[in-house]
Write a protein that holds these residues in place. Structure first.
Motif, PDB file in Angstrom:
ATOM      1  N   ARG A   3       0.984  -1.110   0.158  1.00  0.00           N
ATOM      2  CA  ARG A   3      -0.029  -0.153   0.218  1.00  0.00           C
ATOM      3  C   ARG A   3       1.035   1.276  -0.099  1.00  0.00           C
ATOM      4  N   ILE A   4       0.694   2.175  -0.910  1.00  0.00           N
ATOM      5  CA  ILE A   4       0.936   3.534  -1.513  1.00  0.00           C
ATOM      6  C   ILE A   4       0.837   4.343  -0.190  1.00  0.00           C
ATOM      7  N   ASN A   5       2.082   5.026   0.581  1.00  0.00           N
ATOM      8  CA  ASN A   5       1.673   5.741   1.674  1.00  0.00           C
ATOM      9  C   ASN A   5       1.052   7.205   1.111  1.00  0.00           C
ATOM     10  N   ILE A   6      -0.082   7.923   1.725  1.00  0.00           N
ATOM     11  CA  ILE A   6      -1.242   9.069   1.058  1.00  0.00           C
ATOM     12  C   ILE A   6      -0.180   9.768   0.909  1.00  0.00           C
ATOM     13  N   TRP A   7       0.456  10.116   1.921  1.00  0.00           N
ATOM     14  CA  TRP A   7       1.153  11.399   1.715  1.00  0.00           C
ATOM     15  C   TRP A   7       2.672  11.575   0.650  1.00  0.00           C
ATOM     16  N   VAL A   8       3.008  10.461   0.412  1.00  0.00           N
ATOM     17  CA  VAL A   8       4.153  10.396  -0.739  1.00  0.00           C
ATOM     18  C   VAL A   8       3.422  10.351  -1.473  1.00  0.00           C
ATOM     19  N   LYS A   9       1.989   9.975  -1.468  1.00  0.00           N
ATOM     20  CA  LYS A   9       1.298   9.702  -2.965  1.00  0.00           C
ATOM     21  C   LYS A   9       1.272  11.022  -3.626  1.00  0.00           C
ATOM     22  N   ARG A  10       0.890  11.746  -2.354  1.00  0.00           N
ATOM     23  CA  ARG A  10       0.235  12.838  -2.697  1.00  0.00           C
ATOM     24  C   ARG A  10       1.720  14.422  -3.266  1.00  0.00           C
ATOM     25  N   ALA A  11       2.892  14.137  -2.679  1.00  0.00           N
ATOM     26  CA  ALA A  11       3.765  14.522  -2.869  1.00  0.00           C
ATOM     27  C   ALA A  11       4.250  14.597  -4.522  1.00  0.00           C
ATOM     28  N   PHE A  12       4.267  13.496  -4.501  1.00  0.00           N
ATOM     29  CA  PHE A  12       4.589  13.189  -5.529  1.00  0.00           C
ATOM     30  C   PHE A  12       3.797  13.840  -6.798  1.00  0.00           C
ATOM     31  N   ILE A  13       2.633  13.368  -6.776  1.00  0.00           N
ATOM     32  CA  ILE A  13       1.569  13.988  -8.070  1.00  0.00           C
ATOM     33  C   ILE A  13       1.907  15.307  -7.732  1.00  0.00           C
ATOM     34  N   ALA A  71       0.455   6.898 -10.043  1.00  0.00           N
ATOM     35  CA  ALA A  71       0.726   7.470  -8.571  1.00  0.00           C
ATOM     36  C   ALA A  71      -0.872   7.423  -8.305  1.00  0.00           C
ATOM     37  N   ARG A  72      -1.837   8.009  -9.366  1.00  0.00           N
ATOM     38  CA  ARG A  72      -3.370   7.787  -8.858  1.00  0.00           C
ATOM     39  C   ARG A  72      -3.631   6.162  -8.490  1.00  0.00           C
ATOM     40  N   LYS A  73      -3.645   5.730 -10.075  1.00  0.00           N
ATOM     41  CA  LYS A  73      -4.086   4.117 -10.810  1.00  0.00           C
ATOM     42  C   LYS A  73      -3.319   3.266 -10.107  1.00  0.00           C
ATOM     43  N   GLU A  74      -1.962   3.579  -9.356  1.00  0.00           N
ATOM     44  CA  GLU A  74      -1.355   2.337  -8.661  1.00  0.00           C
ATOM     45  C   GLU A  74      -0.894   1.621  -9.868  1.00  0.00           C
ATOM     46  N   LYS A  75      -0.455   2.323 -10.690  1.00  0.00           N
ATOM     47  CA  LYS A  75       0.480   1.041 -11.861  1.00  0.00           C
ATOM     48  C   LYS A  75       2.042   1.567 -12.071  1.00  0.00           C
ATOM     49  N   GLN A 249       7.002   0.633  -2.119  1.00  0.00           N
ATOM     50  CA  GLN A 249       6.510   0.904  -1.162  1.00  0.00           C
ATOM     51  C   GLN A 249       5.187  -0.411  -1.671  1.00  0.00           C
ATOM     52  N   MET A 250       5.275  -0.337  -3.411  1.00  0.00           N
ATOM     53  CA  MET A 250       4.241  -0.603  -4.200  1.00  0.00           C
ATOM     54  C   MET A 250       4.614  -2.422  -4.339  1.00  0.00           C
ATOM     55  N   ARG A 251       5.899  -3.046  -3.784  1.00  0.00           N
ATOM     56  CA  ARG A 251       6.596  -4.119  -3.550  1.00  0.00           C
ATOM     57  C   ARG A 251       6.681  -4.495  -2.276  1.00  0.00           C
TER      58      ARG A 251
END
Length: 278
Positions: A3-13, A71-75, A249-251
């Protein structure tokens, strides 16, 4: 899949969106510059560099889109494509920054030689004279090396130091055998009309020559460009670092407590049997 950390995901986007916006602005500036210099005599020398800018800016714009999508679709494939592409672009930009920094002195020396090739200014090309007029009027200078003496006996009116400028800039009196000449670049006036002189001996001219100011301005522009490229390269590196974090985080596997199934029924007693025995 982890599971991707939500804060890392938002920062990356956010970083990907910022890269996309900057790439779009740079692409628009490149298009405008290409159109502006399209009729220039040196456009052939500029075309390879312009083509590289087109490819680099379009590629980073496309990679930013892939990054947001991944990041949004976790591809995973989209995030990998972003990280590899931006790493190559960041490496290329770093090499170019080093080349520009090393060639800074050579570029300044080349500019000095090109400016000195205009001497004497009275015999310079019309396009070169127009550029010198512009610098003299805006940077409050006169001539290139020896001040107003570079113009000979006919000093252009752009060297004129007004009473207001005399308090902020160094102004000197011109020679007795000189006169101010009102030049009109690209005008249809005859040579006689173009050389009507102003003979007031009390008029002053700017003392500072323009060449040192031009070289200083050029050095500042090169330093500013290098600083901008370094900042842009840093932003790209941050995006790559966040992309690698997301991939890790995906792995990472999520720990799920094991579920044990048994065929034996649970041991229990009926309440009524317990009451009878009592």
């Amino acid at each position: 899949m982890g599971r991707i950390n939500i804060w890392v995901k938002r920062a990356f986007i956010c970083v990907c969106v910022l890269i996309g916006i900057i790439s779009t602005l740079l692409l628009a500036i490149t298009l405008f510059g290409h159109g502006h210099f399209h009729q220039s005599e040196e456009i052939d020398k500029m075309l390879p560099g312009i083509a590289v800018l087109y490819v680099l800016e379009a590629a980073t714009l496309a990679l930013s889109i892939f990054g947001v999508y991944g990041a949004r679709k976790e591809k995973k494939w989209a995030v990998i494509l972003f990280s590899v592409g931006m790493s190559l672009a960041s490496l290329y930009l770093f090499v170019e920054c080093v080349k520009i920094y090393q060639a800074k002195h050579e570029m300044e020396e080349l500019s000095r030689k090109e400016d000195l090739a205009m001497m004497p200014l009275s015999g310079a090309k019309q396009t070169d004279i127009e550029q010198i007029y512009y610098f003299q009027a805006n940077f409050k200078c006169c001539g290139l090396v020896q001040g107003y003496q570079d113009w000979g006996t006919d000093i252009p009116i752009s060297c004129l130091c007004s009473d207001e400028d005399s308090t902020d800039f160094k102004c000197v009196a011109r020679g007795n055998n000189t006169r101010f000449v009102i030049h009109y670049p690209n005008s249809d006036m005859s040579e006689d009309d173009d050389h009507k002189g102003l003979m007031d001996e009390h008029m002053l001219v700017y003392k500072e020559p323009c060449l040192p100011i031009l070289l200083s301005f050029m050095g500042y522009a090169i330093s500013l460009m290098i600083g901008t490229l370094v900042a842009l390269n840093t932003l790209w590196d941050v995006g790559v670092a966040l992309a690698i974090t997301i991939l890790c985080q995906m792995r990472r596997k999520v720990d799920v407590p094991p579920v044990i199934f048994t065929s034996q029924p649970p041991q229990y007693r009926e309440l009524c049997d317990t009451a009878e025995s009592v």
